[in-house]
Design a protein around this motif. Structure first.
Motif, PDB file in Angstrom:
ATOM      1  N   ARG A 184      10.584  23.592 -23.357  1.00 23.89           N
ATOM      2  CA  ARG A 184       9.710  23.393 -24.679  1.00 23.89           C
ATOM      3  C   ARG A 184      10.026  23.694 -25.885  1.00 23.89           C
ATOM      4  NH1 ARG A 184       3.077  24.546 -23.861  1.00 23.89           N
ATOM      5  NH2 ARG A 184       3.212  22.566 -23.124  1.00 23.89           N
ATOM      6  N   TYR A 194       8.397  12.351 -21.475  1.00 26.42           N
ATOM      7  CA  TYR A 194       9.803  13.025 -20.024  1.00 26.42           C
ATOM      8  C   TYR A 194      10.536  11.921 -20.195  1.00 26.42           C
ATOM      9  CZ  TYR A 194       4.842  16.493 -19.690  1.00 26.42           C
ATOM     10  OH  TYR A 194       4.194  17.104 -19.351  1.00 26.42           O
ATOM     11  N   ASP A 248       2.224  20.586 -27.172  1.00 24.50           N
ATOM     12  CA  ASP A 248       3.289  19.253 -27.066  1.00 24.50           C
ATOM     13  C   ASP A 248       3.463  18.236 -28.196  1.00 24.50           C
ATOM     14  OD1 ASP A 248       5.221  20.990 -25.027  1.00 24.50           O
ATOM     15  OD2 ASP A 248       4.389  19.712 -22.771  1.00 24.50           O
ATOM     16  N   ASN A 261       7.659  31.424 -16.763  1.00 23.99           N
ATOM     17  CA  ASN A 261       6.779  31.055 -17.808  1.00 23.99           C
ATOM     18  C   ASN A 261       4.948  31.746 -17.696  1.00 23.99           C
ATOM     19  OD1 ASN A 261       8.756  29.682 -18.293  1.00 23.99           O
ATOM     20  ND2 ASN A 261       7.664  29.827 -21.344  1.00 23.99           N
ATOM     21  N   HIS A 298      -3.316  19.966 -27.739  1.00 27.39           N
ATOM     22  CA  HIS A 298      -1.908  20.275 -26.161  1.00 27.39           C
ATOM     23  C   HIS A 298      -0.826  20.653 -27.097  1.00 27.39           C
ATOM     24  CE1 HIS A 298       0.226  19.858 -23.534  1.00 27.39           C
ATOM     25  NE2 HIS A 298       1.130  18.323 -23.570  1.00 27.39           N
ATOM     26  N   TYR A 302       8.831  22.874 -16.931  1.00 27.30           N
ATOM     27  CA  TYR A 302       9.686  23.838 -17.848  1.00 27.30           C
ATOM     28  C   TYR A 302      10.487  24.923 -18.173  1.00 27.30           C
ATOM     29  CZ  TYR A 302       6.333  19.977 -20.608  1.00 27.30           C
ATOM     30  OH  TYR A 302       5.831  19.248 -21.085  1.00 27.30           O
ATOM     31  N   THR A 337      -8.330  30.509 -29.219  1.00 27.39           N
ATOM     32  CA  THR A 337      -6.758  31.408 -27.350  1.00 27.39           C
ATOM     33  C   THR A 337      -6.331  32.317 -27.829  1.00 27.39           C
ATOM     34  OG1 THR A 337      -5.135  29.696 -26.218  1.00 27.39           O
ATOM     35  CG2 THR A 337      -5.492  29.526 -29.079  1.00 27.39           C
ATOM     36  N   TYR A 358       1.152  34.715 -21.087  1.00 31.27           N
ATOM     37  CA  TYR A 358      -0.134  35.083 -21.501  1.00 31.27           C
ATOM     38  C   TYR A 358      -0.724  35.749 -20.780  1.00 31.27           C
ATOM     39  CZ  TYR A 358       0.976  30.896 -24.944  1.00 31.27           C
ATOM     40  OH  TYR A 358       1.258  29.688 -25.855  1.00 31.27           O
ATOM     41  N   GLU A 375      -3.865  32.177 -26.843  1.00 33.17           N
ATOM     42  CA  GLU A 375      -1.522  31.179 -28.116  1.00 33.17           C
ATOM     43  C   GLU A 375      -2.443  32.530 -29.382  1.00 33.17           C
ATOM     44  OE1 GLU A 375      -1.832  27.718 -25.864  1.00 33.17           O
ATOM     45  OE2 GLU A 375      -0.236  27.932 -27.104  1.00 33.17           O
ATOM     46  N   GLU A 382      -2.569  15.425 -19.414  1.00 27.61           N
ATOM     47  CA  GLU A 382      -1.194  15.592 -20.574  1.00 27.61           C
ATOM     48  C   GLU A 382      -1.539  17.524 -20.218  1.00 27.61           C
ATOM     49  OE1 GLU A 382      -2.781  15.496 -24.560  1.00 27.61           O
ATOM     50  OE2 GLU A 382      -4.411  16.913 -24.305  1.00 27.61           O
ATOM     51  N   LYS A 383      -2.228  17.895 -19.378  1.00 27.07           N
ATOM     52  CA  LYS A 383      -2.122  19.953 -19.318  1.00 27.07           C
ATOM     53  C   LYS A 383      -1.780  20.171 -17.579  1.00 27.07           C
ATOM     54  CE  LYS A 383      -4.132  20.237 -23.353  1.00 27.07           C
ATOM     55  NZ  LYS A 383      -5.435  19.890 -24.183  1.00 27.07           N
ATOM     56  N   LEU A 384      -0.566  20.982 -17.730  1.00 28.38           N
ATOM     57  CA  LEU A 384       0.127  21.421 -16.181  1.00 28.38           C
ATOM     58  C   LEU A 384      -1.120  21.107 -15.231  1.00 28.38           C
ATOM     59  CD1 LEU A 384       2.528  22.689 -15.017  1.00 28.38           C
ATOM     60  CD2 LEU A 384       0.999  25.325 -14.632  1.00 28.38           C
ATOM     61  N   PRO A 426       7.664  17.090 -13.808  1.00 28.85           N
ATOM     62  CA  PRO A 426       8.540  18.417 -14.754  1.00 28.85           C
ATOM     63  C   PRO A 426       8.138  19.676 -14.587  1.00 28.85           C
ATOM     64  CG  PRO A 426       6.599  16.368 -15.846  1.00 28.85           C
ATOM     65  CD  PRO A 426       6.852  16.504 -14.206  1.00 28.85           C
ATOM     66  N   LEU A 482      -2.305  17.593 -14.564  1.00 30.59           N
ATOM     67  CA  LEU A 482      -0.372  16.650 -14.548  1.00 30.59           C
ATOM     68  C   LEU A 482       0.215  16.272 -13.433  1.00 30.59           C
ATOM     69  CD1 LEU A 482       1.946  15.695 -17.335  1.00 30.59           C
ATOM     70  CD2 LEU A 482       3.086  16.718 -15.383  1.00 30.59           C
ATOM     71  N   MET A 483       0.506  18.080 -13.075  1.00 33.21           N
ATOM     72  CA  MET A 483       0.671  17.687 -11.764  1.00 33.21           C
ATOM     73  C   MET A 483      -0.177  17.779 -10.843  1.00 33.21           C
ATOM     74  SD  MET A 483       3.916  19.163 -12.651  1.00 33.21           S
ATOM     75  CE  MET A 483       3.804  19.806 -13.736  1.00 33.21           C
ATOM     76  N   HIS A 513       9.174  27.960 -26.834  1.00 30.87           N
ATOM     77  CA  HIS A 513       7.994  27.866 -25.459  1.00 30.87           C
ATOM     78  C   HIS A 513       8.173  29.623 -25.246  1.00 30.87           C
ATOM     79  CE1 HIS A 513       7.333  26.234 -21.190  1.00 30.87           C
ATOM     80  NE2 HIS A 513       6.125  27.032 -21.015  1.00 30.87           N
TER      81      HIS A 513
END
Ligand code: NAD
Ligand code: TDX
Length: 362
Positions: A299, A359, A92, A226, A90, A221, A138, A306, A140, A202-204, A219, A207-208, A302
């Motif tokens: 973040r 948060y 964050d 992005n 993760h 960012y 990944t 991608y 990233e 914890e990932k988008l 929340p 979490l949503m 950030h």
């Protein structure tokens, strides 16, 4: 056909557990899987409940940073395939506490490379036949793209920005160095953002979903624009298997399904789907509202966008995703909605502290 033995690291996590399900569904008794996992906050044996009694499945609780233990596992088992998922994953968390990312992602990978090399190398420096190591990485590591175009190709230079992506880049370079120096039989896959069942909230996306069901703030960012390139997790599992069986050794393959979405679009889709799926008499339905969307501090560092170019895996290996986003996100939301207990269990204990620290003052 001889039963092939897989060593899967990090198999109790999100992608690893989906991969183990995928592999047993595809190969049944023709494979044996040894799952090595430390069971950090992200590892959960509940994810593997339906395979735990499978006669060809073994779980070993161990840390990939324990080099002796990794050697012992290779000495006691004739491993044919390694699929290396175990990592701190993760972004964050990596910004708050980079050290454990270097330890697990870099040193852990080095230990596995050494254990596999020791077990598979012949006296003349060649390797035993049909032994293969796949390192799961990944997109990233390639850095960040502009809003207005471009893709990550296998030839794109590495340009990691977060401690997480820097640690993954380091681990990729270690695998590359073993291939170049020793001719170590490996592949690397660089995949885009995954979504699906069993992802830690914890990932988008999870979490949503979880927050919306509880009427908690969503929340976002920065400006919410992005872009991530989302792939259904079973398609990643399929890609890993196809690369290991049909790909050329020593090659890197990018995995992604051309599915770029802005974060804010994902959140609107989740809200729409939840309204559609939840029965009218479910009290949680009243919570679902765009008013929950809250823009928070961005973040640090950030990455903007991608996007994977999957041309190579498509052409050489014949991989294509099976699940389109519309269907995949519906299946995913339905899964979380139907597995309330799973969510309750993973969000009990330390999760509340994590959430507060990430948060509360954002
Ligand atoms: P995850 O955090 O859900 O799971 C990681 C697993 O590794 C957990 O079961 C954890 O207990 C285990 N683990 C952590 N440290 C360990 C250690 N020291 N020893 C043994 N086990 C340990 O992660 P995920 O999302 O399933 O990601 C799996 C892999 O795929 C990672 O290598 C990640 O970099 C890569 N990846 C993830 C995504 C994504 O969107 N999630 C995309 C591309 C690549
Ligand atoms: O609360 C949030 N609000 C928000 O706006 C969270 C958790 C995320 N975001 C944004 C940040 C990102 O732009 O959503 C996007 C996705 O965030 P994450 O789910 O944390 O994923 P990301 O940072 O893109 O990294 C993921 O994809 C590549 C995985 O976590 C990595 O393990 C994988 O390598």
């Amino acid at each position: 056909m001889a039963v092939r033995t897989y060593l899967v690291t990090g198999g109790a996590g999100f992608i690893g557990s989906n991969y183990i399900h995928y592999m047993f569904e595809k190969y049944g008794d023709d494979i044996r899987i040894i799952n090595v996992d430390k069971l950090t906050y992200a590892g959960n044996l509940e994810n593997l409940k339906d395979v735990e009694d499978h006669p060809n499945y073994t779980f070993i609780r161990a840390d990939v940073c324990d080099g002796e233990k990794m050697m012992e596992i290779f000495n006691e088992n004739d491993i044919d395939r390694v699929v290396h998922f175990a990592a701190e994953s993760h972004v964050d968390r990596s910004i708050k506490n980079p050290d454990v990312f270097v330890r697990t992602n870099v040193l852990g990978t080095l230990n596995l490379l050494n254990a596999a090399k020791a077990a598979w190398e012949n006296e003349d420096g060649t390797f035993k036949e049909d032994k293969k190591f796949l390192h799961v990485s990944t997109d990233e590591v390639y850095g960040s793209l502009d809003d207005d175009g471009g893709y990550f190709y296998e030839t794109t230079p590495y340009d990691p920005h977060s401690p997480y992506s820097a640690s993954k880049a380091s681990s990729d370079f270690l695998v590359k160095s073993y291939m170049d120096t020793y001719h170590f039989p490996a592949n690397i896959t660089n995949c885009s953002n995954n979504y699906g069942p069993y992802q830690f909230p914890e990932k988008l996306i999870p979490l949503m979903i979880n927050n919306a069901l509880q009427g908690k703030k969503l929340p976002v960012y920065g400006d919410g624009k992005n872009v991530r390139d989302w792939l259904y997790v079973a398609d990643h599992a399929k890609g890993i298997d196809m690369v290991q069986e049909k790909g050329r050794l020593f090659e890197t393959y990018n995995i992604g399904g051309h599915n770029e979405k802005q974060n804010i679009e994902i959140i609107y889709t989740i809200l729409d789907c939840l309204r559609e799926i939840l029965p009218d008499d479910d009290p949680r339905k009243a919570n679902i509202s765009e008013d929950l969307i809250t823009y928070v501090t961005d973040r640090k560092g950030h990455d903007r966008r991608y996007a994977i170019a999957p041309d190579k895996i498509k052409k050489e290996v014949g991989w294509e995703p099976d699940t389109m986003f519309k269907e995949g996100i519906r299946k995913t939301i339905k899964w979380y909605f139907e597995h309330e207990d799973w969510m309750k269990n993973v969000t009990s204990g330390d999760y509340q502290n994590y959430y507060e620290s990430m948060y509360a003052n954002r």
